[in-house]
Structures are given as C-alpha cells and as structure tokens.
Design an enzyme around this catalytic site. Structure first.
Site, PDB file in Angstrom:
ATOM      1  N   GLU A  32      -9.559   3.863   2.200  1.00 13.88           N
ATOM      2  CA  GLU A  32      -9.109   3.899   0.809  1.00 13.88           C
ATOM      3  C   GLU A  32      -8.022   2.878   0.494  1.00 13.88           C
ATOM      4  OE1 GLU A  32      -5.733   5.228   2.675  1.00 13.88           O
ATOM      5  OE2 GLU A  32      -7.784   5.803   3.145  1.00 13.88           O
ATOM      6  N   ASP A  36     -12.204   7.217   3.987  1.00 14.69           N
ATOM      7  CA  ASP A  36     -10.979   7.015   4.756  1.00 14.69           C
ATOM      8  C   ASP A  36     -10.571   5.541   4.791  1.00 14.69           C
ATOM      9  OD1 ASP A  36      -8.795   7.757   6.257  1.00 14.69           O
ATOM     10  OD2 ASP A  36      -9.862   7.745   8.175  1.00 14.69           O
ATOM     11  N   ASP A  50       1.527   6.276   5.884  1.00 14.67           N
ATOM     12  CA  ASP A  50       0.509   5.413   5.296  1.00 14.67           C
ATOM     13  C   ASP A  50       0.993   4.719   4.030  1.00 14.67           C
ATOM     14  OD1 ASP A  50      -1.939   4.301   5.848  1.00 14.67           O
ATOM     15  OD2 ASP A  50      -3.086   5.721   4.650  1.00 14.67           O
ATOM     16  N   ASP A 103      -2.634  10.484   3.729  1.00 21.27           N
ATOM     17  CA  ASP A 103      -4.061  10.157   3.814  1.00 21.27           C
ATOM     18  C   ASP A 103      -4.788  11.201   4.653  1.00 21.27           C
ATOM     19  OD1 ASP A 103      -6.533   8.989   3.790  1.00 21.27           O
ATOM     20  OD2 ASP A 103      -6.025   7.431   5.247  1.00 21.27           O
ATOM     21  N   LYS A 146     -10.069  13.145   8.170  1.00 21.71           N
ATOM     22  CA  LYS A 146      -9.619  12.772   9.502  1.00 21.71           C
ATOM     23  C   LYS A 146      -9.522  14.008  10.389  1.00 21.71           C
ATOM     24  CE  LYS A 146      -6.448   9.089   7.928  1.00 21.71           C
ATOM     25  NZ  LYS A 146      -6.927   7.930   8.699  1.00 21.71           N
ATOM     26  N   ARG A 200      -7.668  -0.284   1.135  1.00 24.23           N
ATOM     27  CA  ARG A 200      -8.141  -1.564   0.600  1.00 24.23           C
ATOM     28  C   ARG A 200      -8.622  -1.425  -0.838  1.00 24.23           C
ATOM     29  NH1 ARG A 200     -12.228  -2.038   5.438  1.00 24.23           N
ATOM     30  NH2 ARG A 200     -10.515  -0.766   6.252  1.00 24.23           N
ATOM     31  N   LYS A 231       0.848  -1.200   0.000  1.00 25.83           N
ATOM     32  CA  LYS A 231       0.000   0.000   0.000  1.00 25.83           C
ATOM     33  C   LYS A 231       0.879   1.244   0.000  1.00 25.83           C
ATOM     34  CE  LYS A 231      -3.121   2.584   3.066  1.00 25.83           C
ATOM     35  NZ  LYS A 231      -3.787   2.578   4.387  1.00 25.83           N
TER      36      LYS A 231
END
Length: 461
Positions: free
Chosen positions: A312, A310, A251, A233, A240, A314, A228
């Site tokens: 995202e 949020d 992230d 993010d 967030k 996956r 990933k």
C-alpha cells in the site's frame, strides 16, 4: 529532551582519545602514578576501552579512551559515544587523537547518545556532557541532533497515539515553530481534490486518511520531500501474520524522517523553498477496505491493479509524488519504509536509494560517508519495467515472483515523476534492532544527514 553541549569551564575534565598505535607515547607522557594505574588496567588503546584517571581526593581527573586502529574503527561508527555510559557526571572535553576519531562524528554521536524516549517511562539522562571540539560547528550539530530526535520520537510512539491525526498534529506543530504553512486534505475531500489512491488505502480505518502539505521558505531552489505516513499497516485484506505486524508502528518512518530533515533545514535557515508532502493513512481491515484485484485510478491518471493490499505504501506515495511533480521542483526526495526486499539486500544499517542522476547520486554517496550516515545506491533497472505492467491496467502494485522487490517498487514510483523533476527515492528501515553507539534500540533516522550534507552540491542550498 533537549540535546545540547556544555560550556568550557575550569572544571571541564579531559577525555584523552588514544589510538592503539600511539598508546605507548600517550603512556610515556603521563605521570608515574597514572602510568602505573593505566598499566594495571591493561590500557593499550583498544577500541572502546575506558579508564578513569585518579585525581585528588579520589575524584577522577580525566579519562583515557581507546580508539583501536583504523581497521577497528571501520567496523562501526560513533565510537566515542561508547564512553558516555561509563563517564561520571560532569563536563568533558576531547583531547589527543581527536582527528582520528572524527571531531564532528564524535560530537554528534555524543548528543545522539543522550537521546531517551520518555513519553511513557522516565529515563535517567546522561550525566556526562561534552564541550564541542575546536572547529566543530556546534549549532549545526545541535540542529542535526534535534531533527534526529524528532524522527526517533515519532517512530517510537505506538499507533495508539500516532495515527494520521497525531502525525498531522506533529507536522503542524513543527510548522508553527518555524513559521511554515501547513494545509491538510482529509477524508472524502481526498477524492474531490484528486487523491484517489490515498483515499482507497486509508478509507477502511475509522481514523480518516489525509494529505499533509507543508511549505517553508520564500527564496532559493525548490526542494520537495515526500514521506510515507502509514501509521499502522495490518496489510489490509492481505493481512500480515502477527510476527510481520509487530513493528508496523514504524511504517510511518519515511514521514518521520522527512519531518526530522525538514527540522534540520529550517533550524539552519537554508536558502530553500521547502515543501513536505505526507500521505498519512492507516491500512486497516473493514468492509470497505480496498481489495486484491481492484483497479485504482491514480491522480496522474495511470491505472493500478492491486495484486497485494500489503503493498500500500507505493500507492499513497504515487498520488503524493504526482502532486509534487506538478510543481516541477528542482529536486524531489521520497523516503519510505517500503519493502522487506531492501532489508534482505542490505540489512538494517544501510539506507538504499535510487537515482538516475549521476551527479546527485555521487554527492549523496560521498556525503553519507563523510557524516557517518551510510547509504547505498541501488539501480533503477529499466529491463524490470515489464514486471510492473499487468495485463489489465497500466501498473501492478505487487509483481508476482518475489524477485527484485525493492527495485520494482522504486520503478513503480518513478512512473509518477515525469523526468522534468530530478528524483531520489530512499527505501529505509527506520529501526535500530539492537543498541549501538549513539543509536538505542528503536526508531532511527536514515539518509537524512546524507541528504542535508549533499544539498549544497545538489541544489546549491
């Protein structure tokens, strides 16, 4: 900075490793002057206790380091690395209860403790260097340490200097260094080439989303690593709060970890056909950001209702996993800083993983314990499949209720691997919240060393 060992010489000084139970015997074997010195310092082999031994002219002739007992050592790892900050400049060799400390673990910990992140601020390197203990594969340890250093550097770099383009540059530089091939699909080409969810997540940023596809090796089993690469993010339109956004430069920790693992594999010349897939995006906020309740169609054809922008990671991993699975490799491993639920379940130190294959799972667990890279198996709990099935699409990216969040995320990803390919998913943290031996505060790799050690038993590498 390069992480390397010293060569043995006449000036190499001993670092005596002493268990608490063998401290009396160690003291009895010292000279009267050394015994008096150690007694005055209260040295009884307590874990982490270091005492320099006096030599001629006032310079230390060596040092004694306490290992405590087995129960003490079980409460942590890389204990010998604690000595690094207290030892004076020079080359050192381990003597005494080396087996109790773990020769390989001690050697690796020493190198990892030398790591400094110096991109923005100079840092004084450690002046004490180690001669590798007898029987330790120094080349293996150095390759592992350099791979871990790459992972740490990538995670520690802020998003201002580590966006999708910079992550691509890091991957292509690594590829060039080892004769690998790299192909990158960017921007709207993601749509024409069949990666709609990677595009949807990354399109709101002025830094174009991309898929990095790197290959190395021409013989052996096929291993595909998927990482990933969300370089920052914000949470998207489901933005967030500030406290939750503070560490989001990490992230892309999954991408950083698979690149570090790839470096280890290539440096060691393992007989593998290695592929690395990294969906690199920034989850930003703008007028064209993907929205809650949007329904996206994935590369695999499965539709996904977006119930939280949020969640995202996956989404981008799903397209990359479907692409990986089309080739039917011998093993697919995904690594991602995916869910806060994993941190709640096991904390920052353990790397939870999911795997349906008992032999693979057992090999990873055993390897993690052997190389001081702790991992913990979590269940692909099939009864929770219903939680990821909304009413209007095939899948839900963020089931309501907040329970079993790491498991439902893993189940979501499993839908994009057909079952022909063997699959392991790691939900890592990628961050050391406070300094520990061999692990300064900041970015850290998790699970890579366990996978590396397990590969011979899993795929025969």
């Amino acid at each position: 900075m390069p992480l390397s060992f010293a060569e043995a010489s006449a000036t190499t000084r001993p670092l005596h490793l002493v268990e608490a139970d063998s401290a009396a015997g160690f003291l009895a074997g010292r000279t009267a002057a050394e015994r008096a010195w150690l007694d005055a310092a209260g040295f009884q082999g307590a874990l982490g206790k270091l005492v320099l031994l006096p030599g001629e002219g006032g310079a230390p002739s060596g040092a004694a380091f306490g290992l405590g007992n087995a129960a003490d050592r079980a409460r942590g790892r890389f204990h010998v690395a604690r000595a690094l900050g207290e030892l004076p400049e020079g080359d050192w060799r381990l003597e005494g209860d080396v087996a109790a400390a773990g020769a390989e673990e001690s050697a690796l910990g020493w190198l990892l403790a030398q790591y400094r992140f110096t991109r923005y601020k100079s840092a004084k390197p450690s002046a004490a260097r180690l001669v590798p203990p007898a029987g330790v594969d120094a080349d293996l340890i150095c390759a592992i340490a350099e791979g871990e250093a790459l992972t740490r550097d990538l995670i520690n770099t802020p998003a201002s200097d580590m966006g999708p383009a910079e992550l691509e540059a890091a991957a292509t530089e690594l590829a060039k260094g080892f004769g690998a091939e790299a192909r990158v699909i960017r921007g709207d080409d993601l749509l024409t080439e069949g990666f709609p969810m990677i595009h949807a997540v990354g399109r709101a940023s002025d830094r174009a989303p991309r898929l990095i596809d790197m290959r190395w090796g021409t013989e052996g089993p096929r291993l595909t690593l998927v990482g990933k690469g969300v370089c920052f993010d914000t949470g998207g339109l489901d933005i967030k709060p500030a406290l939750s956004m503070g560490l989001m430069k990490k992230d892309m920790g999954g991408a950083a970890t698979v690149l570090g693992l790839a470096r280890m594999i290539m440096a060691l010349g393992l007989k593998l056909r290695l592929r690395i897939l990294i969906p690199a995006v920034e989850n930003a906020v703008s007028g064209n950001a993907f929205r809650p309740q949007d329904v996206l169609t994935s590369r695999k054809g499965l539709t996904v209702e977006v119930n939280n922008t949020d969640a995202e990671g996956r989404l981008v991993l799903a397209d990359a996993l479907a692409f990986a699975d089309e080739e039917v490799p011998d093993l697919i491993v995904s690594m991602a800083t995916l869910t806060g639920a994993a941190r709640v379940a096991v904390g920052p130190d353990l790397a939870p993983f999911y795997c349906d294959d008992e032999a693979i799972a057992g090999a990873i667990l055993a390897a993690g314990a052997a190389v001081a890279d702790p991992v913990w198996r979590m269940p692909f709990w099939t009864p929770y499949e219903a939680l990821i099935e909304p009413t209007i699409a095939d899948l839900d990216n963020a089931p309501a209720g907040g329970m079993a969040g790491s498991i439902t995320a893993a189940l979501f990803l499993r839908r994009f691997v057909t079952g022909t390919s063997r699959y392991v998913h790691f939900d890592i943290y990628g961050w050391q919240p406070k300094a520990e031996p061999a692990r300064p505060k900041g970015g850290v790799g998790q699970g890579a060393r366990a996978i590396l050690a397990a590969l011979p038993g899993i795929v025969g590498a």
